[in-house]
Motif scaffolding. Structure first.
Motif, PDB file in Angstrom:
ATOM      1  N   PRO A  88      39.591  47.990  42.325  1.00  0.00           N
ATOM      2  CA  PRO A  88      39.944  47.929  40.891  1.00  0.00           C
ATOM      3  C   PRO A  88      38.806  47.298  40.088  1.00  0.00           C
ATOM      4  O   PRO A  88      37.795  46.858  40.650  1.00  0.00           O
ATOM      5  CB  PRO A  88      41.199  47.060  40.883  1.00  0.00           C
ATOM      6  CG  PRO A  88      41.053  46.188  42.080  1.00  0.00           C
ATOM      7  CD  PRO A  88      40.332  47.006  43.121  1.00  0.00           C
ATOM      8  N   LYS A  89      38.956  47.250  38.798  1.00  0.00           N
ATOM      9  CA  LYS A  89      37.966  46.572  37.963  1.00  0.00           C
ATOM     10  C   LYS A  89      37.865  45.104  38.383  1.00  0.00           C
ATOM     11  O   LYS A  89      38.875  44.456  38.667  1.00  0.00           O
ATOM     12  CB  LYS A  89      38.365  46.650  36.496  1.00  0.00           C
ATOM     13  CG  LYS A  89      38.421  48.051  35.916  1.00  0.00           C
ATOM     14  CD  LYS A  89      38.890  48.000  34.464  1.00  0.00           C
ATOM     15  CE  LYS A  89      39.042  49.389  33.883  1.00  0.00           C
ATOM     16  NZ  LYS A  89      39.523  49.339  32.468  1.00  0.00           N
ATOM     17  N   PHE A  90      36.633  44.583  38.407  1.00  0.00           N
ATOM     18  CA  PHE A  90      36.472  43.185  38.805  1.00  0.00           C
ATOM     19  C   PHE A  90      35.277  42.578  38.074  1.00  0.00           C
ATOM     20  O   PHE A  90      34.380  43.285  37.588  1.00  0.00           O
ATOM     21  CB  PHE A  90      36.278  43.064  40.315  1.00  0.00           C
ATOM     22  CG  PHE A  90      34.939  43.561  40.813  1.00  0.00           C
ATOM     23  CD1 PHE A  90      33.872  42.683  40.981  1.00  0.00           C
ATOM     24  CD2 PHE A  90      34.744  44.901  41.101  1.00  0.00           C
ATOM     25  CE1 PHE A  90      32.637  43.134  41.431  1.00  0.00           C
ATOM     26  CE2 PHE A  90      33.522  45.362  41.560  1.00  0.00           C
ATOM     27  CZ  PHE A  90      32.464  44.484  41.725  1.00  0.00           C
ATOM     28  N   LEU A  91      35.288  41.268  38.005  1.00  0.00           N
ATOM     29  CA  LEU A  91      34.203  40.500  37.413  1.00  0.00           C
ATOM     30  C   LEU A  91      34.012  39.219  38.208  1.00  0.00           C
ATOM     31  O   LEU A  91      34.879  38.844  39.021  1.00  0.00           O
ATOM     32  CB  LEU A  91      34.514  40.137  35.957  1.00  0.00           C
ATOM     33  CG  LEU A  91      34.445  41.244  34.905  1.00  0.00           C
ATOM     34  CD1 LEU A  91      35.078  40.747  33.605  1.00  0.00           C
ATOM     35  CD2 LEU A  91      33.000  41.675  34.669  1.00  0.00           C
ATOM     36  N   CYS A  92      32.896  38.579  37.976  1.00  0.00           N
ATOM     37  CA  CYS A  92      32.721  37.234  38.528  1.00  0.00           C
ATOM     38  C   CYS A  92      33.854  36.336  38.032  1.00  0.00           C
ATOM     39  O   CYS A  92      34.339  36.494  36.899  1.00  0.00           O
ATOM     40  CB  CYS A  92      31.382  36.652  38.067  1.00  0.00           C
ATOM     41  SG  CYS A  92      30.131  36.638  39.358  1.00  0.00           S
ATOM     42  N   GLN A 176      47.863  46.414  41.784  1.00  0.00           N
ATOM     43  CA  GLN A 176      47.246  46.950  42.993  1.00  0.00           C
ATOM     44  C   GLN A 176      46.582  45.841  43.792  1.00  0.00           C
ATOM     45  O   GLN A 176      45.780  45.070  43.275  1.00  0.00           O
ATOM     46  CB  GLN A 176      46.220  48.022  42.630  1.00  0.00           C
ATOM     47  CG  GLN A 176      45.723  48.818  43.819  1.00  0.00           C
ATOM     48  CD  GLN A 176      44.842  49.972  43.377  1.00  0.00           C
ATOM     49  OE1 GLN A 176      44.209  49.925  42.334  1.00  0.00           O
ATOM     50  NE2 GLN A 176      44.806  51.024  44.168  1.00  0.00           N
ATOM     51  N   GLN A 177      46.931  45.778  45.078  1.00  0.00           N
ATOM     52  CA  GLN A 177      46.351  44.800  45.988  1.00  0.00           C
ATOM     53  C   GLN A 177      45.829  45.555  47.201  1.00  0.00           C
ATOM     54  O   GLN A 177      46.601  46.170  47.941  1.00  0.00           O
ATOM     55  CB  GLN A 177      47.391  43.761  46.406  1.00  0.00           C
ATOM     56  CG  GLN A 177      46.868  42.705  47.375  1.00  0.00           C
ATOM     57  CD  GLN A 177      47.963  41.748  47.820  1.00  0.00           C
ATOM     58  OE1 GLN A 177      48.999  41.649  47.178  1.00  0.00           O
ATOM     59  NE2 GLN A 177      47.716  41.065  48.930  1.00  0.00           N
ATOM     60  N   TRP A 306      48.646  46.692  49.767  1.00  0.00           N
ATOM     61  CA  TRP A 306      48.084  47.499  50.846  1.00  0.00           C
ATOM     62  C   TRP A 306      48.804  47.331  52.178  1.00  0.00           C
ATOM     63  O   TRP A 306      49.012  48.309  52.908  1.00  0.00           O
ATOM     64  CB  TRP A 306      46.595  47.197  51.013  1.00  0.00           C
ATOM     65  CG  TRP A 306      46.273  45.879  51.669  1.00  0.00           C
ATOM     66  CD1 TRP A 306      46.044  44.686  51.070  1.00  0.00           C
ATOM     67  CD2 TRP A 306      46.138  45.651  53.081  1.00  0.00           C
ATOM     68  NE1 TRP A 306      45.786  43.708  51.993  1.00  0.00           N
ATOM     69  CE2 TRP A 306      45.821  44.279  53.249  1.00  0.00           C
ATOM     70  CE3 TRP A 306      46.242  46.452  54.219  1.00  0.00           C
ATOM     71  CZ2 TRP A 306      45.616  43.702  54.496  1.00  0.00           C
ATOM     72  CZ3 TRP A 306      46.035  45.883  55.467  1.00  0.00           C
ATOM     73  CH2 TRP A 306      45.727  44.518  55.598  1.00  0.00           C
ATOM     74  N   TRP A 307      49.204  46.114  52.543  1.00  0.00           N
ATOM     75  CA  TRP A 307      49.822  45.948  53.858  1.00  0.00           C
ATOM     76  C   TRP A 307      51.247  46.510  53.878  1.00  0.00           C
ATOM     77  O   TRP A 307      51.698  47.043  54.908  1.00  0.00           O
ATOM     78  CB  TRP A 307      49.787  44.480  54.297  1.00  0.00           C
ATOM     79  CG  TRP A 307      50.587  43.535  53.457  1.00  0.00           C
ATOM     80  CD1 TRP A 307      50.183  42.846  52.368  1.00  0.00           C
ATOM     81  CD2 TRP A 307      51.958  43.185  53.672  1.00  0.00           C
ATOM     82  NE1 TRP A 307      51.209  42.074  51.863  1.00  0.00           N
ATOM     83  CE2 TRP A 307      52.307  42.254  52.653  1.00  0.00           C
ATOM     84  CE3 TRP A 307      52.926  43.541  54.618  1.00  0.00           C
ATOM     85  CZ2 TRP A 307      53.578  41.705  52.559  1.00  0.00           C
ATOM     86  CZ3 TRP A 307      54.182  42.990  54.522  1.00  0.00           C
ATOM     87  CH2 TRP A 307      54.506  42.084  53.505  1.00  0.00           C
TER      88      TRP A 307
END
Length: 609
Positions: A88-92, A176-177, A306-307
């Motif tokens: 997914p979208k991510f940043l620091c 979402q994971q 996810w799991w």
């Protein structure tokens, strides 16, 4: 046999190719072909059972639909990584006590207010904290600005850049994971996420080789049970791994058993169905796999953790596990292993279930083996096999060109299949709908393949499908990206075309090569197929360089291989060849004359019987 001697004479110097690889190829291929050359005569007599008990009676139909149900689960696990490793979208990671966030003309009090307006590559997001400091957040770095009087971004050197230090923040708008968000597989660890699918496909390659060999040794039924139980165990085990490396190992083992099941189930259904329906039944094992792709899209849409997603997908194996222990061994395998008493019990069961008169095993074996049947002997006389070599596929210029072309079709079929499947989530529009349609479009492709290959011919159908796939890929590049529905339609057209070629090449390869090297041809082609599936994920990642680079590569290769396929001989309506000389003459006038002669001989034999 003079043709074999002539070819082996000039290739004798090259016969130091690894014997281990050749044995694995032969084991893999003989599983697909159902029989070994030494059993060919016996198998010819076993085919009589379908004339007596039905080519696809009620008994075979029950076994068929039960066995291919598990193929759906194989399709599930092959494509599940599409959402397992989604990024997914991510940043620091932002500092604590953020009071205001700004990106361009948009501002808010938290990053969640900015995610809908920001996309990777758009530039930094500026955050302001309670202590008066300002930070510029990028995906893999962040910078502290010295002039913290405002949060308006100005280019300049008045900031200090630093690494994220393992702190990242992800867009949780859709809940979402994935393993990427759990284990921070981004930036310098991004390659680990990208290695997930190629590692799985490597397990598919090894599993196809290993379980094909084991199924020939111990039978089809035990391997169906073993791979199904293992598939459930490893599938659930993947969900409870605590690190990326244990996750990869478990997925690798899952790939091996899933691939092993697909190899053996293809053999299983072909050995329980007659030649009148065998093309359809073997082709639609692939259709069950396509249903698995559709299941992945549906479950991925409903389950975003996810799991949990992995556990739900693995539970699809349970219905099969409840009934698989009732599956019998195939009559081909029982007769080939001289287990005549078990074979007779199976034939009696088939006869009762189909409502037909029983058949005796003595009618299905060679005349000189009848005494062994009556004595219940476990020994079956075998004919010495011709020792095959890889270079036998290149015994002449014509056969070498044919082998390279067939290998290219195997490769592009698998390569294009997975590029279209894995890349479908990157098309415009809803990624779940795109993947679902990518699986659904395969179902009509196999119907079309079955219909056209027996009417138009193998060569024309396969070549035309590859050309259509190549044209579709080129059109995807030309169409403006803003017209996402048309782009999706062209991608589905390409997947449809590649599916046709991929489904045909199994049977076409068997018909292009003679008995003495047919097993080796199919085995080597299968290896090329698996290599295509290993390379495909890397091709999909090239979209980061240019969004249309994967389509360009698939399009050029498919179009080129399609043109080469037109140079192959047609095999529709022609008997299987026995020697290299006969196979080499396919498509020539001598071959046509020989075919007419064989047809006359066979008709006379039928009249005599």
């Amino acid at each position: 046999m003079r043709g074999v001697s002539a070819c082996s004479g000039w290739i004798g110097m090259g016969h130091k190719v690894s014997d281990l690889i050749q044995k694995l190829l032969l084991r893999r291929a003989t599983s697909v072909l159902r029989v070994r050359p030494a059993r060919a005569t016996t198998m010819k007599y076993v085919e009589r059972v379908f004339d007596r008990l039905g080519h696809f009676g009620r008994f075979q139909a029950c076994l068929y639909f039960t066995a291919i149900f598990q193929a759906i689960t194989c399709g599930v696990h092959y494509l599940s990584s599409v959402f397992l490793v989604a990024t997914p979208k991510f940043l620091c990671g932002a500092p604590d006590n953020v009071t205001q966030v700004q990106f361009g003309n948009f501002s808010g009090s938290a990053l969640s207010d900015i995610w809908p307006h920001w996309s990777p590559g758009d530039g930094p997001i500026v955050v302001h904290t309670a202590d008066g400091s300002s930070w510029e957040l990028n995906q893999c770095s962040r910078g502290l600005r010295f002039n913290g009087s405002g949060i308006q971004f100005h280019a300049g050197g008045n900031e200090t850049a630093q690494a994220c230090g393992g702190r990242f923040v992800y867009d949780g708008g859709e809940g979402q994971q994935t393993i990427v968000t759990d284990w921070d597989l981004v930036c310098e660890k991004e390659w680990l996420a990208k290695l997930c699918q190629p590692t799985f496909m490597l397990g598919v390659l090894i599993g196809a080789l290993v379980f094909g060999d084991i199924a020939d040794r111990f039978g089809r039924r035990p391997i169906l049970l073993l791979t199904s139980l293992s598939q459930f165990g490893f599938g659930v085990g993947v969900a409870f791994t605590g690190s990326y490396y244990s996750f990869s190992v478990m997925r690798f083992l899952l790939a091996m058993v899933s691939s092993g099941y697909l190899v053996v189930v293809f053999v299983y259904v072909t050995e329980f169905t007659g030649n009148k329906v065998r093309t359809w039944t073997s082709m639609h094992v692939h259709a069950a796999f396509a249903v698995g792709v559709m299941v992945v899209a549906l479950v991925g849409y409903l389950v975003r953790v996810w799991w949990v997603y992995q556990v739900v997908l693995s539970l699809s194996t349970l219905p099969f596990l409840l009934v698989c222990w009732k599956l019998p061994e195939t009559p081909f395998y029982l007769v080939a292993k001289a287990r005549y008493r078990e074979a007779q019990e199976l034939l009696d069961l088939m006869a009762r279930f189909n409502g037909l008169a029983p058949v005796s095993v003595s009618d299905l074996v060679e005349p000189n083996a009848t005494a062994l049947v009556e004595e219940g002997s476990k020994v079956l006389q075998e004919v010495p096999e011709h020792k095959l070599r890889m270079l036998d596929l290149f015994c002449s210029w014509r056969m070498a060109a044919r082998t390279l072309t067939v290998w290219a079709v195997w490769f592009i079929g698998s390569f294009g299949y997975y590029v279209f499947s894995l890349g479908s989530v990157s098309l415009g529009g809803n990624q779940y709908i795109n993947l679902f349609l990518a699986g659904a479009v395969e179902l009509p492709s196999y119907l079309v393949a079955c219909f056209t290959m027996d009417r138009v011919g193998r060569k024309k159908t396969c070549a035309s499908a590859l050309l259509l796939g190549g044209v579709a890929c080129i059109l995807i590049i030309i169409v403006p990206k803003a017209i996402s529905p048309l782009t999706t339609f062209l991608s589905l057209t390409g997947k449809f075309a590649i599916g046709i070629a991929f489904g045909i090449i199994y049977l076409y390869t068997c018909e292009l090569y003679p008995t003495v090297i047919r097993s080796l041809a199919v085995g080597s082609g299968s290896v090329m197929c698996r290599l295509g599936s290993v390379v495909a994920p890397f091709c999909v990642y090239l979209s980061e360089i240019w969004p249309y680079l994967p389509q360009l590569i698939v399009g050029v290769l498919a179009f080129a291989v399609g043109l080469l396929t037109y140079l192959l001989p047609e095999t529709l309506g022609k008997p299987l060849t026995s020697t290299l000389r006969e196979a080499e003459a396919l498509g020539s006038s001598a071959s046509r004359q020989r075919t007419v002669g064989k047809d006359l001989e066979e008709s006379q034999e039928l009249k005599a019987t």
